[in-house]
Design an enzyme around this catalytic site. Structure first.
Site, PDB file in Angstrom:
ATOM      1  N   CYS A 103       0.807  -1.224   0.000  1.00 22.69           N
ATOM      2  CA  CYS A 103       0.000   0.000   0.000  1.00 22.69           C
ATOM      3  C   CYS A 103       0.840   1.272   0.000  1.00 22.69           C
ATOM      4  O   CYS A 103       0.441   2.281  -0.594  1.00 22.69           O
ATOM      5  CB  CYS A 103      -0.981   0.005   1.175  1.00 22.69           C
ATOM      6  SG  CYS A 103      -0.232  -0.090   2.804  1.00 22.69           S
ATOM      7  N   HIS A 201      -2.379   1.622   6.989  1.00 20.77           N
ATOM      8  CA  HIS A 201      -2.715   1.678   5.566  1.00 20.77           C
ATOM      9  C   HIS A 201      -2.410   3.074   5.018  1.00 20.77           C
ATOM     10  O   HIS A 201      -2.486   4.070   5.745  1.00 20.77           O
ATOM     11  CB  HIS A 201      -4.190   1.339   5.379  1.00 20.77           C
ATOM     12  CG  HIS A 201      -4.630   1.283   3.952  1.00 20.77           C
ATOM     13  ND1 HIS A 201      -4.019   0.467   3.020  1.00 20.77           N
ATOM     14  CD2 HIS A 201      -5.619   1.947   3.284  1.00 20.77           C
ATOM     15  CE1 HIS A 201      -4.620   0.630   1.846  1.00 20.77           C
ATOM     16  NE2 HIS A 201      -5.577   1.519   1.977  1.00 20.77           N
TER      17      HIS A 201
END
Length: 375
Positions: A103, A201
């Site tokens: 990510c 994230h």
């Protein structure tokens, strides 16, 4: 799993969220004239500082703690609905994240891929200008330009597959992993993350001049999310226009968390400050200022600071990638031989126990605050 095993198996490792790491990462892709800059606040002064002397901000990268339920399609961190299919602008690059631990790199790629267009020959459209312009414009380089050209017509999920399968990008990403001192059994099942683990994230925020909108690009969502509109025609003169829209989206996401949650990080993908300063230096020289002038001296001092920053990043990255196990083994042998090891071990155990008690107390306070907020 050791770093070599990671590269051989095609897996992606976790890397540290750090501007030095990410700037070196994109440089290893072949990107020129871009860097990552850390933001400590979302106030006007901090955002304006990014655009000092006409420096350009290509996008923002936001790191947050992933919490189950906060990230579902119905309860996502953004209030907007993901745009899928023909709903999304055709020229807005968005890729689904289909690879674990990718990510960070994918969020950075989301900004870069929306900052310059690739030419079929593998350079960027900006590279077709004069040599002096090439030295000052953002360039994706052949690796990313070729990748973007190849996957541009793919749907978001296949774009994500292509990024995850790229040996060049994966190897560059994994090269910034901290060295694992010990090998583990590759056949042993890996431990699955639980709700007690801190999972993080990355998402990107980019301006899209064609429709005057700011988009959130989150690889875990079905498509890009429109955050709001800005005056695209005036963005060159007022870069704060789109940054203000992105700021509100980030603040809205942060407010969904408990007041005790502070594990956030924000970085901006900006033009290489050295390039901006070199342009200023050239302008001053052409205007007749000599090396002894105060103006030239000021720019040279800023350039020296930027070069020192890059040297510091290089040293820190080398330390991250170095295997300290042999040194630690020899140190333990020396301490054991001198008879000091038992005393030092006891002090270390006592300190670890005290730290664990404090961590558990903080965890209990956080849970109590969360429970009170729900009432």
């Amino acid at each position: 799993m050791a770093d070599g095993a990671i590269g051989a198996s095609g897996e992606w490792c976790t890397i540290e969220s750090d501007p030095g790491v990410f700037t070196s990462l994109i440089s290893s892709f072949g990107v020129r004239n871009a860097e990552l800059s850390e933001l400590w606040s979302l106030d006007d002064d901090s955002l304006s500082a990014l655009t000092t002397d006409g420096n350009r901000v290509y996008g923002l990268i936001f790191l947050f703690k992933w919490v189950a339920g906060h990230h579902s399609e119905d309860e996502g961190g953004s209030s907007g609905k993901p745009l899928v299919g023909d709903e999304a602008p055709s020229d807005l690059f968005f890729a689904k994240q289909v690879t674990t631990n990718a990510c960070a790199t994918q969020a950075i790629l989301s900004v870069l891929m929306n900052s310059a267009e690739a030419d079929p020959d593998g350079t960027t459209a900006m590279d077709t200008s004069s040599d002096s312009d090439k030295d000052s414009k953002l360039s994706l380089g052949p690796t990313l330009s070729n990748l973007k050209s190849f996957i541009q017509a793919f749907p978001p999920d296949l774009r994500g597959e292509a990024i995850g399968s790229s040996d060049d990008i994966r190897n560059a990403h994994n090269s910034f992993a901290r060295k694992d001192a010990f090998l583990s059994d590759p056949d042993k099942p890996k431990r699955e993350a639980t709700e007690d683990d801190d999972l993080f994230h990355f998402v990107a925020y980019v301006p899209h001049a064609a429709d005057g909108c700011v988009y959130e690009l989150d690889g875990l969502r079905a498509g890009p999310i429109k955050c709001g509109t800005y005056a695209a025609a005036e963005s060159d003169d007022n870069p704060m226009a789109w940054l203000g829209v992105a700021r509100k989206a980030i603040q809205d996401r942060i407010e969904k968390y408990a007041a005790s949650e502070v594990k956030f990080n924000l970085m901006a993908v900006v033009h290489d400050k050295r390039s901006v300063l070199n342009t200023q230096l050239t302008t001053l020289k052409e205007a007749g200022f000599d090396d002894a002038s105060e103006e030239v001296g000021s720019v040279r001092a800023q350039l020296a600071h930027e070069e020192e920053k890059r040297k510091h990043w290089a040293v820190e990255n080398a330390r991250r990638q170095h295997n300290y196990l042999p040194f630690c083994v020899e140190l333990i042998k020396s301490l054991a031989g001198s008879g000091k090891l038992p005393e030092i071990t006891k002090k270390a155990n006592d300190a670890a126990l005290e730290a664990r008690k404090k961590m558990m107390a903080a965890k209990m306070e956080e849970m109590s605050a969360a429970a009170a907020a729900k009432k």
